[in-house]
Motif scaffolding. Structure first.
Motif, PDB file in Angstrom:
ATOM      1  N   LYS A   2     -14.535   2.709   4.237  1.00 12.09           N
ATOM      2  CA  LYS A   2     -15.409   1.564   4.478  1.00 12.09           C
ATOM      3  C   LYS A   2     -16.143   1.696   5.811  1.00 12.09           C
ATOM      4  N   SER A   7     -15.437  -4.710   4.302  1.00  9.48           N
ATOM      5  CA  SER A   7     -15.512  -4.526   2.844  1.00  9.48           C
ATOM      6  C   SER A   7     -16.547  -3.453   2.531  1.00  9.48           C
ATOM      7  N   PHE A   8     -16.460  -2.918   1.314  1.00  5.44           N
ATOM      8  CA  PHE A   8     -17.490  -1.977   0.869  1.00  5.44           C
ATOM      9  C   PHE A   8     -18.853  -2.668   0.837  1.00  5.44           C
ATOM     10  N   MET A   9     -18.828  -3.942   0.423  1.00  4.58           N
ATOM     11  CA  MET A   9     -20.117  -4.635   0.341  1.00  4.58           C
ATOM     12  C   MET A   9     -20.789  -4.708   1.713  1.00  4.58           C
ATOM     13  N   ALA A 154     -18.923  -1.495  -4.180  1.00  3.33           N
ATOM     14  CA  ALA A 154     -18.756  -2.943  -4.384  1.00  3.33           C
ATOM     15  C   ALA A 154     -19.383  -3.342  -5.713  1.00  3.33           C
ATOM     16  N   LEU A 246     -20.007 -13.663  -6.238  1.00  3.36           N
ATOM     17  CA  LEU A 246     -19.061 -13.453  -5.139  1.00  3.36           C
ATOM     18  C   LEU A 246     -18.279 -14.706  -4.771  1.00  3.36           C
ATOM     19  N   CYS A 346     -22.032 -12.730   0.885  1.00  2.00           N
ATOM     20  CA  CYS A 346     -20.864 -11.928   1.290  1.00  2.00           C
ATOM     21  C   CYS A 346     -20.004 -12.713   2.285  1.00  2.00           C
ATOM     22  N   ASP A 355     -12.163 -11.818  -2.497  1.00  2.67           N
ATOM     23  CA  ASP A 355     -12.359 -10.372  -2.377  1.00  2.67           C
ATOM     24  C   ASP A 355     -13.786 -10.044  -2.810  1.00  2.67           C
ATOM     25  N   ASP A 357     -15.426  -7.299  -2.805  1.00  2.33           N
ATOM     26  CA  ASP A 357     -15.647  -6.020  -3.495  1.00  2.33           C
ATOM     27  C   ASP A 357     -15.252  -6.078  -4.970  1.00  2.33           C
ATOM     28  N   GLN A 358     -14.312  -6.950  -5.277  1.00  9.23           N
ATOM     29  CA  GLN A 358     -13.796  -7.040  -6.656  1.00  9.23           C
ATOM     30  C   GLN A 358     -13.807  -8.481  -7.136  1.00  9.23           C
ATOM     31  N   LYS A 364     -17.666  -2.973 -12.224  1.00 13.93           N
ATOM     32  CA  LYS A 364     -18.811  -2.326 -11.573  1.00 13.93           C
ATOM     33  C   LYS A 364     -19.815  -1.830 -12.595  1.00 13.93           C
TER      34      LYS A 364
END
Ligand code: M6R
Length: 369
Positions: A2, A7-9, A154, A246, A346, A355, A357-358, A364
Protein backbone atom coordinates in the motif's frame (compact mmCIF):
# COMPACT_ATOMS: atom_id res chain seq x y z
CA UNK A 1 2.20 -2.85 -1.13
CA UNK A 2 0.00 0.00 0.00
CA UNK A 3 3.06 2.23 -0.17
CA UNK A 4 2.50 3.56 3.34
CA UNK A 5 -1.12 4.55 2.67
CA UNK A 6 -3.93 3.33 4.95
CA UNK A 7 -5.74 1.61 2.07
CA UNK A 8 -5.21 0.59 -1.54
CA UNK A 9 -7.87 3.09 -2.48
CA UNK A 10 -5.93 5.90 -0.85
CA UNK A 11 -2.79 4.76 -2.65
CA UNK A 12 -4.59 4.51 -5.97
CA UNK A 13 -6.01 8.02 -5.58
CA UNK A 14 -2.43 9.22 -5.13
CA UNK A 15 -1.33 7.18 -8.17
CA UNK A 16 -3.64 9.19 -10.43
CA UNK A 17 -1.18 11.79 -11.75
CA UNK A 18 1.12 8.92 -12.74
CA UNK A 19 -1.74 6.96 -14.33
CA UNK A 20 -2.66 9.88 -16.57
CA UNK A 21 0.99 10.57 -17.38
CA UNK A 22 1.68 6.95 -18.28
CA UNK A 23 -1.46 6.67 -20.40
CA UNK A 24 -0.30 9.64 -22.47
CA UNK A 25 3.28 8.45 -22.72
CA UNK A 26 4.62 7.48 -26.13
CA UNK A 27 1.33 8.14 -27.89
CA UNK A 28 2.11 11.52 -29.38
CA UNK A 29 5.04 13.32 -30.91
CA UNK A 30 6.67 16.41 -29.42
CA UNK A 31 4.98 18.35 -32.23
CA UNK A 32 1.57 17.26 -31.02
CA UNK A 33 0.62 14.51 -33.48
CA UNK A 34 -1.08 11.37 -32.24
CA UNK A 35 0.76 8.12 -32.94
CA UNK A 36 -1.66 5.34 -32.06
CA UNK A 37 -0.21 2.71 -34.43
CA UNK A 38 -0.85 0.13 -31.71
CA UNK A 39 -4.56 0.25 -32.56
CA UNK A 40 -3.93 -1.60 -35.82
CA UNK A 41 -7.33 -1.01 -37.35
CA UNK A 42 -7.30 -0.19 -41.06
CA UNK A 43 -7.31 3.62 -41.30
CA UNK A 44 -9.84 3.34 -44.10
CA UNK A 45 -12.28 1.65 -41.72
CA UNK A 46 -11.80 4.41 -39.15
CA UNK A 47 -12.37 7.07 -41.81
CA UNK A 48 -15.68 5.50 -42.76
CA UNK A 49 -17.29 4.97 -39.37
CA UNK A 50 -20.44 7.01 -38.95
CA UNK A 51 -21.27 6.19 -35.33
CA UNK A 52 -19.46 5.29 -32.13
CA UNK A 53 -21.11 3.31 -29.35
CA UNK A 54 -19.30 3.12 -26.02
CA UNK A 55 -20.27 0.07 -23.97
CA UNK A 56 -19.22 -0.36 -20.36
CA UNK A 57 -20.53 -0.75 -16.82
CA UNK A 58 -20.28 1.31 -13.65
CA UNK A 59 -17.43 3.75 -13.43
CA UNK A 60 -16.13 2.77 -16.87
CA UNK A 61 -19.50 3.80 -18.33
CA UNK A 62 -19.18 7.21 -16.67
CA UNK A 63 -15.75 7.58 -18.28
CA UNK A 64 -17.51 6.82 -21.58
CA UNK A 65 -20.12 9.48 -20.89
CA UNK A 66 -17.41 12.05 -20.28
CA UNK A 67 -15.64 11.01 -23.50
CA UNK A 68 -18.83 11.42 -25.52
CA UNK A 69 -18.74 15.20 -25.06
CA UNK A 70 -15.14 15.40 -26.25
CA UNK A 71 -15.30 12.94 -29.13
CA UNK A 72 -18.44 14.46 -30.61
CA UNK A 73 -16.93 17.92 -30.33
CA UNK A 74 -13.62 16.96 -31.93
CA UNK A 75 -14.76 14.41 -34.51
CA UNK A 76 -18.35 15.35 -35.36
CA UNK A 77 -19.29 11.66 -35.12
CA UNK A 78 -22.39 10.78 -33.06
CA UNK A 79 -21.40 8.94 -29.88
CA UNK A 80 -23.83 6.85 -27.86
CA UNK A 81 -22.90 5.51 -24.45
CA UNK A 82 -24.72 2.47 -23.26
CA UNK A 83 -24.51 0.16 -20.30
CA UNK A 84 -23.22 -3.10 -21.74
CA UNK A 85 -26.01 -5.22 -20.22
CA UNK A 86 -28.67 -2.98 -21.79
CA UNK A 87 -26.96 -2.90 -25.19
CA UNK A 88 -26.73 -6.66 -25.30
CA UNK A 89 -30.41 -7.32 -24.74
CA UNK A 90 -32.04 -4.91 -27.12
CA UNK A 91 -31.71 -4.80 -30.88
CA UNK A 92 -29.06 -2.10 -31.35
CA UNK A 93 -28.52 -0.53 -34.78
CA UNK A 94 -24.97 -1.64 -35.43
CA UNK A 95 -23.18 -2.33 -38.69
CA UNK A 96 -19.79 -2.28 -40.37
CA UNK A 97 -19.68 1.50 -40.10
CA UNK A 98 -20.08 1.41 -36.32
CA UNK A 99 -17.09 1.64 -34.03
CA UNK A 100 -17.90 0.04 -30.69
CA UNK A 101 -15.58 1.09 -27.88
CA UNK A 102 -15.62 -1.29 -24.91
CA UNK A 103 -14.23 0.30 -21.76
CA UNK A 104 -13.16 -1.92 -18.86
CA UNK A 105 -10.56 -1.79 -16.14
CA UNK A 106 -10.42 -5.53 -15.59
CA UNK A 107 -11.07 -6.64 -19.15
CA UNK A 108 -13.12 -9.47 -17.62
CA UNK A 109 -16.54 -7.93 -16.96
CA UNK A 110 -18.97 -10.48 -18.33
CA UNK A 111 -21.67 -7.96 -19.25
CA UNK A 112 -19.16 -6.00 -21.32
CA UNK A 113 -17.68 -9.12 -22.89
CA UNK A 114 -21.11 -10.35 -24.00
CA UNK A 115 -21.81 -6.93 -25.53
CA UNK A 116 -18.47 -7.09 -27.38
CA UNK A 117 -19.38 -10.47 -28.84
CA UNK A 118 -22.82 -9.21 -29.83
CA UNK A 119 -21.38 -6.11 -31.55
CA UNK A 120 -18.85 -8.15 -33.52
CA UNK A 121 -21.55 -10.55 -34.64
CA UNK A 122 -23.37 -7.55 -36.11
CA UNK A 123 -20.27 -6.57 -38.08
CA UNK A 124 -19.05 -3.68 -35.94
CA UNK A 125 -15.38 -2.96 -35.34
CA UNK A 126 -14.69 -3.28 -31.62
CA UNK A 127 -11.92 -1.37 -29.93
CA UNK A 128 -11.23 -2.11 -26.26
CA UNK A 129 -9.94 0.46 -23.76
CA UNK A 130 -8.69 -1.84 -21.03
CA UNK A 131 -6.25 -1.69 -18.12
CA UNK A 132 -5.39 -5.34 -17.58
CA UNK A 133 -3.01 -6.92 -20.07
CA UNK A 134 -3.82 -10.44 -21.17
CA UNK A 135 -7.48 -10.15 -20.18
CA UNK A 136 -10.40 -11.50 -22.21
CA UNK A 137 -12.05 -8.37 -23.63
CA UNK A 138 -8.99 -7.18 -25.60
CA UNK A 139 -8.43 -10.73 -26.83
CA UNK A 140 -11.91 -10.84 -28.27
CA UNK A 141 -11.83 -7.31 -29.72
CA UNK A 142 -10.48 -6.10 -33.07
CA UNK A 143 -8.13 -3.65 -31.41
CA UNK A 144 -7.01 -2.43 -28.01
CA UNK A 145 -5.79 0.80 -26.51
CA UNK A 146 -4.44 0.03 -23.06
CA UNK A 147 -4.77 2.41 -20.14
CA UNK A 148 -1.51 2.42 -18.23
CA UNK A 149 -2.90 2.93 -14.74
CA UNK A 150 -1.06 -0.03 -13.22
CA UNK A 151 -2.87 -2.69 -11.19
CA UNK A 152 -6.00 -1.40 -9.44
CA UNK A 153 -6.68 -3.41 -6.29
CA UNK A 154 -9.39 -1.48 -4.44
CA UNK A 155 -12.89 -2.49 -5.49
CA UNK A 156 -13.83 1.14 -6.05
CA UNK A 157 -12.30 2.32 -9.28
CA UNK A 158 -10.33 5.58 -9.15
CA UNK A 159 -7.14 5.75 -11.18
CA UNK A 160 -8.60 3.53 -13.90
CA UNK A 161 -11.38 6.11 -14.36
CA UNK A 162 -8.92 8.92 -15.02
CA UNK A 163 -6.85 6.71 -17.31
CA UNK A 164 -9.99 5.65 -19.23
CA UNK A 165 -10.96 9.27 -19.86
CA UNK A 166 -7.38 10.00 -20.97
CA UNK A 167 -7.26 7.04 -23.36
CA UNK A 168 -10.70 7.80 -24.81
CA UNK A 169 -9.58 11.39 -25.38
CA UNK A 170 -6.47 10.18 -27.21
CA UNK A 171 -8.72 8.03 -29.38
CA UNK A 172 -10.97 11.04 -30.10
CA UNK A 173 -8.02 13.22 -31.02
CA UNK A 174 -6.58 10.47 -33.20
CA UNK A 175 -9.87 10.15 -35.09
CA UNK A 176 -10.04 13.94 -35.47
CA UNK A 177 -6.50 13.90 -36.89
CA UNK A 178 -7.28 11.03 -39.25
CA UNK A 179 -10.57 12.44 -40.46
CA UNK A 180 -9.38 16.05 -40.59
CA UNK A 181 -12.15 17.42 -38.37
CA UNK A 182 -9.72 19.48 -36.32
CA UNK A 183 -6.71 21.49 -37.43
CA UNK A 184 -3.32 20.11 -36.34
CA UNK A 185 -2.66 23.16 -34.17
CA UNK A 186 -5.96 22.67 -32.32
CA UNK A 187 -5.05 19.03 -31.64
CA UNK A 188 -1.57 20.07 -30.49
CA UNK A 189 -3.15 22.52 -28.06
CA UNK A 190 -5.36 19.87 -26.44
CA UNK A 191 -2.34 17.60 -26.17
CA UNK A 192 -0.43 20.33 -24.34
CA UNK A 193 -3.40 20.76 -22.02
CA UNK A 194 -3.52 17.00 -21.38
CA UNK A 195 0.20 16.96 -20.61
CA UNK A 196 -0.41 19.59 -17.93
CA UNK A 197 -3.06 17.50 -16.17
CA UNK A 198 -0.92 15.22 -13.94
CA UNK A 199 0.48 18.23 -12.10
CA UNK A 200 -3.01 19.69 -11.62
CA UNK A 201 -4.36 16.37 -10.31
CA UNK A 202 -1.43 16.19 -7.89
CA UNK A 203 -2.33 19.65 -6.63
CA UNK A 204 -5.95 18.64 -5.94
CA UNK A 205 -4.69 15.67 -3.92
CA UNK A 206 -2.17 17.81 -2.04
CA UNK A 207 -4.89 20.34 -1.20
CA UNK A 208 -7.42 17.76 0.00
CA UNK A 209 -7.18 18.51 3.74
CA UNK A 210 -10.47 20.40 3.90
CA UNK A 211 -12.51 17.84 1.95
CA UNK A 212 -11.18 15.12 4.25
CA UNK A 213 -12.16 17.12 7.32
CA UNK A 214 -15.67 17.76 5.99
CA UNK A 215 -16.06 14.07 5.12
CA UNK A 216 -15.16 13.07 8.69
CA UNK A 217 -17.64 15.58 10.09
CA UNK A 218 -20.32 14.16 7.80
CA UNK A 219 -19.78 10.52 8.77
CA UNK A 220 -23.34 10.21 10.08
CA UNK A 221 -25.05 11.72 7.09
CA UNK A 222 -27.74 9.57 5.51
CA UNK A 223 -28.06 11.06 2.01
CA UNK A 224 -25.91 13.16 -0.32
CA UNK A 225 -26.93 14.53 -3.71
CA UNK A 226 -24.56 15.43 -6.55
CA UNK A 227 -25.32 17.86 -9.35
CA UNK A 228 -23.34 18.53 -12.49
CA UNK A 229 -23.84 19.70 -16.03
CA UNK A 230 -22.13 18.86 -19.34
CA UNK A 231 -19.02 16.81 -18.47
CA UNK A 232 -19.81 17.54 -14.83
CA UNK A 233 -22.93 15.38 -15.10
CA UNK A 234 -21.15 12.00 -15.35
CA UNK A 235 -18.75 13.29 -12.68
CA UNK A 236 -21.75 13.84 -10.39
CA UNK A 237 -22.93 10.29 -11.00
CA UNK A 238 -19.46 8.92 -10.37
CA UNK A 239 -19.26 10.87 -7.09
CA UNK A 240 -22.59 9.33 -6.04
CA UNK A 241 -21.50 5.81 -7.04
CA UNK A 242 -18.31 6.10 -4.98
CA UNK A 243 -20.28 7.13 -1.91
CA UNK A 244 -22.90 4.37 -2.33
CA UNK A 245 -20.40 1.59 -2.75
CA UNK A 246 -18.00 2.68 -0.02
CA UNK A 247 -20.18 4.29 2.66
CA UNK A 248 -23.49 2.46 2.01
CA UNK A 249 -25.49 5.66 2.16
CA UNK A 250 -28.06 6.99 -0.23
CA UNK A 251 -26.39 9.06 -2.91
CA UNK A 252 -27.68 10.21 -6.24
CA UNK A 253 -26.21 12.16 -9.13
CA UNK A 254 -28.33 14.44 -11.31
CA UNK A 255 -27.92 16.65 -14.33
CA UNK A 256 -28.15 20.13 -12.85
CA UNK A 257 -30.55 21.21 -15.59
CA UNK A 258 -32.94 18.47 -14.50
CA UNK A 259 -33.34 19.96 -11.02
CA UNK A 260 -36.55 21.84 -11.74
CA UNK A 261 -38.00 18.80 -13.51
CA UNK A 262 -38.26 16.85 -10.29
CA UNK A 263 -35.22 16.43 -8.04
CA UNK A 264 -35.59 19.87 -6.46
CA UNK A 265 -38.47 18.33 -4.50
CA UNK A 266 -35.83 16.40 -2.54
CA UNK A 267 -34.17 19.57 -1.32
CA UNK A 268 -34.91 20.25 2.33
CA UNK A 269 -33.08 22.04 5.10
CA UNK A 270 -29.73 20.44 5.88
CA UNK A 271 -29.61 18.17 2.79
CA UNK A 272 -25.98 18.06 1.64
CA UNK A 273 -25.58 18.69 -2.10
CA UNK A 274 -22.32 18.65 -4.04
CA UNK A 275 -22.39 20.88 -7.11
CA UNK A 276 -19.74 20.62 -9.80
CA UNK A 277 -19.51 24.05 -11.38
CA UNK A 278 -18.30 24.44 -14.97
CA UNK A 279 -15.52 26.89 -15.72
CA UNK A 280 -16.62 30.53 -15.95
CA UNK A 281 -14.19 30.79 -18.87
CA UNK A 282 -16.07 28.16 -20.88
CA UNK A 283 -18.44 28.93 -23.71
CA UNK A 284 -22.19 29.42 -23.42
CA UNK A 285 -23.87 30.35 -20.19
CA UNK A 286 -23.41 27.04 -18.40
CA UNK A 287 -21.51 28.58 -15.53
CA UNK A 288 -24.20 31.10 -14.65
CA UNK A 289 -26.93 28.48 -15.00
CA UNK A 290 -25.23 26.20 -12.48
CA UNK A 291 -24.54 29.11 -10.14
CA UNK A 292 -28.31 29.84 -10.26
CA UNK A 293 -28.94 26.21 -9.33
CA UNK A 294 -26.72 26.59 -6.26
CA UNK A 295 -28.64 29.70 -5.32
CA UNK A 296 -31.99 27.89 -5.71
CA UNK A 297 -31.06 24.96 -3.54
CA UNK A 298 -29.36 27.13 -0.94
CA UNK A 299 -32.54 29.21 -0.69
CA UNK A 300 -34.32 25.99 0.32
CA UNK A 301 -31.89 25.39 3.13
CA UNK A 302 -29.63 22.75 1.54
CA UNK A 303 -25.99 22.55 2.52
CA UNK A 304 -24.03 23.39 -0.63
CA UNK A 305 -20.64 21.77 -1.18
CA UNK A 306 -19.24 23.36 -4.30
CA UNK A 307 -16.45 22.21 -6.57
CA UNK A 308 -15.32 25.19 -8.62
CA UNK A 309 -12.36 26.44 -10.53
CA UNK A 310 -9.75 28.56 -8.74
CA UNK A 311 -10.67 32.21 -9.03
CA UNK A 312 -14.38 31.57 -9.51
CA UNK A 313 -15.59 33.98 -6.84
CA UNK A 314 -19.14 33.99 -8.20
CA UNK A 315 -19.90 30.81 -6.23
CA UNK A 316 -18.78 32.20 -2.87
CA UNK A 317 -22.05 33.87 -1.77
CA UNK A 318 -24.01 30.61 -2.22
CA UNK A 319 -21.55 27.98 -1.06
CA UNK A 320 -21.31 26.55 2.43
CA UNK A 321 -18.01 25.01 1.37
CA UNK A 322 -15.94 25.48 -1.78
CA UNK A 323 -13.32 23.04 -2.95
CA UNK A 324 -11.27 24.80 -5.59
CA UNK A 325 -9.57 22.88 -8.40
CA UNK A 326 -6.99 24.26 -10.85
CA UNK A 327 -8.19 25.98 -14.01
CA UNK A 328 -8.53 23.61 -16.97
CA UNK A 329 -10.24 23.70 -20.34
CA UNK A 330 -13.86 22.55 -19.94
CA UNK A 331 -13.46 19.12 -21.51
CA UNK A 332 -10.52 18.22 -19.28
CA UNK A 333 -12.17 19.37 -16.05
CA UNK A 334 -13.43 15.90 -15.00
CA UNK A 335 -9.82 14.82 -14.47
CA UNK A 336 -9.59 17.25 -11.57
CA UNK A 337 -13.19 17.71 -10.40
CA UNK A 338 -13.81 14.03 -9.65
CA UNK A 339 -10.81 13.80 -7.32
CA UNK A 340 -12.35 15.61 -4.30
CA UNK A 341 -15.40 13.36 -4.66
CA UNK A 342 -13.27 10.19 -4.58
CA UNK A 343 -11.45 11.49 -1.52
CA UNK A 344 -14.72 12.49 0.15
CA UNK A 345 -16.18 8.98 -0.26
CA UNK A 346 -12.98 7.26 0.86
CA UNK A 347 -12.61 9.44 3.93
CA UNK A 348 -16.29 9.34 4.94
CA UNK A 349 -16.40 5.54 4.67
CA UNK A 350 -13.20 5.27 6.70
CA UNK A 351 -14.69 7.54 9.36
CA UNK A 352 -17.65 5.15 9.53
CA UNK A 353 -15.21 2.36 10.28
CA UNK A 354 -15.71 0.60 6.94
CA UNK A 355 -13.19 -1.26 4.81
CA UNK A 356 -12.84 0.93 1.73
CA UNK A 357 -10.88 -1.65 -0.24
CA UNK A 358 -13.45 -4.42 0.18
CA UNK A 359 -16.95 -2.95 0.37
CA UNK A 360 -19.71 -5.38 1.25
CA UNK A 361 -21.41 -7.38 -1.51
CA UNK A 362 -19.00 -6.21 -4.23
CA UNK A 363 -16.26 -7.92 -6.22
CA UNK A 364 -13.43 -6.22 -8.08
CA UNK A 365 -14.42 -7.79 -11.33
CA UNK A 366 -17.89 -9.00 -12.09
CA UNK A 367 -17.41 -12.14 -14.12
CA UNK A 368 -21.03 -13.25 -14.20
CA UNK A 369 -23.86 -11.73 -16.19
O1 M6R B 1 -13.52 -3.86 -14.73
P1 M6R B 1 -14.57 -2.96 -15.29
O2 M6R B 1 -14.06 -1.58 -15.58
O3 M6R B 1 -15.25 -3.53 -16.51
O4 M6R B 1 -15.67 -2.83 -14.17
C1 M6R B 1 -16.85 -2.11 -14.38
C2 M6R B 1 -17.59 -1.89 -13.08
O5 M6R B 1 -17.92 -3.11 -12.48
C3 M6R B 1 -16.75 -1.04 -12.09
O6 M6R B 1 -16.38 0.20 -12.64
C4 M6R B 1 -17.53 -0.80 -10.80
O7 M6R B 1 -18.63 0.05 -11.06
C5 M6R B 1 -16.62 -0.23 -9.72
N1 M6R B 1 -16.83 -0.92 -8.48
C6 M6R B 1 -16.82 1.25 -9.52
O8 M6R B 1 -16.04 1.78 -8.50
Amino acid sequence: EKGGFPSFMDKEIHDQPQAVHDTLLGRMTAAGRLTLDEIRVDEQVLRQIDKIIVIACGTAAYAGQVAKYAIEHWCRIPVEVELAHEFRYRDPVVNAKTLVVAVSQSGETMDTLMAVRHAREQGATVLAIVNTHGSTIPRESDAVLYTHAGPEVAVASTKAFLAQITAAYLLGLYLAQLRGTKFPDEIAEVIDDLRAMPEKIAKVIADSGRVRQIARWMADTSSVLFLGRHVGYPVAMEGALKLKELAYIHAEGFAAGELKHGPIALIEPGQPVFIIVPSPRGRDSLHSKVVSNIQEIRARGARTLVIAEEGDDAVLPFADEVFFVPQTPTLLAPLVSVVPLQIFACELATARGLDVDQPRNLAKSVTVE
